[in-house]
Motif scaffolding. Sequence first.
Motif, short mmCIF file in Angstrom:
data_model
loop_
_atom_site.label_atom_id
_atom_site.label_comp_id
_atom_site.label_asym_id
_atom_site.label_seq_id
_atom_site.Cartn_x
_atom_site.Cartn_y
_atom_site.Cartn_z
N HIS A 18 49.53 38.57 39.93
CA HIS A 18 48.34 39.43 39.94
C HIS A 18 48.06 39.96 38.54
O HIS A 18 46.95 39.80 38.01
CB HIS A 18 48.58 40.59 40.92
CG HIS A 18 47.42 41.53 41.04
ND1 HIS A 18 46.55 41.51 42.11
CD2 HIS A 18 46.98 42.54 40.24
CE1 HIS A 18 45.62 42.44 41.94
NE2 HIS A 18 45.86 43.09 40.82
N HIS A 39 44.94 39.44 35.45
CA HIS A 39 44.27 40.44 34.61
C HIS A 39 44.51 40.11 33.13
O HIS A 39 43.62 40.20 32.29
CB HIS A 39 44.83 41.84 34.89
CG HIS A 39 44.34 42.45 36.17
ND1 HIS A 39 43.01 42.62 36.46
CD2 HIS A 39 45.02 42.98 37.23
CE1 HIS A 39 42.89 43.21 37.66
NE2 HIS A 39 44.10 43.43 38.15
N GLU A 96 39.30 42.33 38.77
CA GLU A 96 40.14 42.09 39.94
C GLU A 96 39.95 40.66 40.47
O GLU A 96 40.86 40.12 41.09
CB GLU A 96 39.81 43.13 41.01
CG GLU A 96 40.79 43.22 42.15
CD GLU A 96 42.16 43.80 41.78
OE1 GLU A 96 42.37 44.19 40.60
OE2 GLU A 96 43.02 43.85 42.67
N SER A 146 42.76 38.67 38.88
CA SER A 146 44.10 38.90 39.42
C SER A 146 44.22 38.29 40.81
O SER A 146 45.23 37.66 41.14
CB SER A 146 44.40 40.40 39.46
OG SER A 146 43.41 41.08 40.19
ZN LIG Z 1 44.49 44.46 39.96
#
Ligand SMILES: [Zn+2]
Length: 503
Positions: free
Chosen positions: A263, A267, A293, A296
């Motif tokens: 995740h 980013h 987001e 991620s």
């Molecule tokens: Zn995040």
Amino acid sequence: MDTWLRSRMHELSDLHGVINLAAWDREVYLPSKAAPARAQQLSTLHALHHERLVDPRLGDALAHAAGPGAGAGSMTPDEQAMVRVLTRERERAVRVPARLVTALAAAQGEGIQAWREAREARSFARFQPALSALLALRREQADAQGHDGERYDALLEGFEPGMRVQRLTPVLTALRDALIPMVGALASVRRPPPAFLDGRAYDTDRQWRFTMRLLEAVGFDLEAGRQDLSIHPFTNALHAQDVRLTTRLDAKHPLSALFGTLHEAGHGLYEQGFAPEHQRTPLAAVPSMGLHESQSRLWENLVGRGRPFWVHHFPALKEAFPQALADVDLDGFHAGINHVAPSLIRVEADEVTYNLHIVLRYELELALLRDELPVSELPSAWNERMRRYLGLTPPDDTQGVLQDIHWAWGEWGYFPTYALGNLYAASLHAAAQRALPELDAHLAKGDTSPLRGWLRVQLHSQGFRLPAEERVRAITGEGLTDRDFLQHLRAKYGALYGLTLKG
Ligand SMILES: [Zn+2]
């Protein structure tokens, strides 16, 4: 663009980087006695950044640059975009009076304190006065920043520039109505949680080494960033050449490290992918939290919870944990990491149920800002929706309305960016599959470079040239939609659970 304006852009960007460094260090290395001093240092740095941003000379220079005479004509399209982005940021800051900034900072401190005490006491009532105070200040902030009758828009604008309630609500409502029956159908299969996640031991040194392997596998540049440990994983970028990620290790729950790293790496890849010519300017930025987001979630869920990725990596994982995974094969692992079960806690939710947690929060936030829901009724409104959407009742407020820290900071408008991230991720992934028909075959061979390269060109290197939805439209041909996300869920979970999923 004149050199004075350019140097002010550099200065703001450098200050921002140093603020992120001090904030990263606070979460990763800070000695316990240093907390008050670090809070003061950060507050000083924030004040300096704010002072530089609202400086009237900067306002004049931006107005001049955007004006018809000297400015716009002689600037490149990128320079015009820099002026546009910084002007917007500056105007939002200027409109909030200093008195309100100070009052908000104090109310946030009290909010966090009251939230901790309320969690301790397992009672929302302890948190209610602080929350009401924060809400009153955020209403004031929204009115100061300006809106067309929808206060929530002004707050949303701080995280998702360009997005509006009018655009967002129908999409999230349709998503909710499609997810509820899908979750019901999957839950009716009553599959037990995977045994390999039930109390088996996973050596944490080996977990750490595996997360480093994953960072290399997705192409995170460890000479332009690093990974450390923290209680809650996060990413802070100081510069495209200095991106800090964190993960966490749990000896019984290895997925928290594996998917935490994937995740944050998503980013991090976004931050590392900004164009060199945008460095230290307002264009070396992600257009919205939702788009951040999306990256991620793309690496964590669309790639990282997909079978092709583990065709390549599962043998090494099994080698790292020969005992814990002795009776697990690739298909068992793939099914296990995609186990669907309605749960009370958002951060533990699976890919299918997750967005229902977000829609619940979004609906309550909107009702609060519209004065349609008194703060005192927040817990009952929460629990009522929890029953309707996920069929669960929180045993107490810590597992309900008190679970997230966001409202303790008075952060209304942030939650929907998580759902936007999931929707944008699915649309971008679908577009990547159209552009790269061999994508899954590459992943199965451990080659992420075609996907990473495509994302870099289409998205990362574009920085903040366009607002989020316009950027997504430029890439996929369509803006915000739940279609690709729902198609992804139907195909993947229909196959995993042997069901034909509709909606
Ligand atoms: Zn995040």
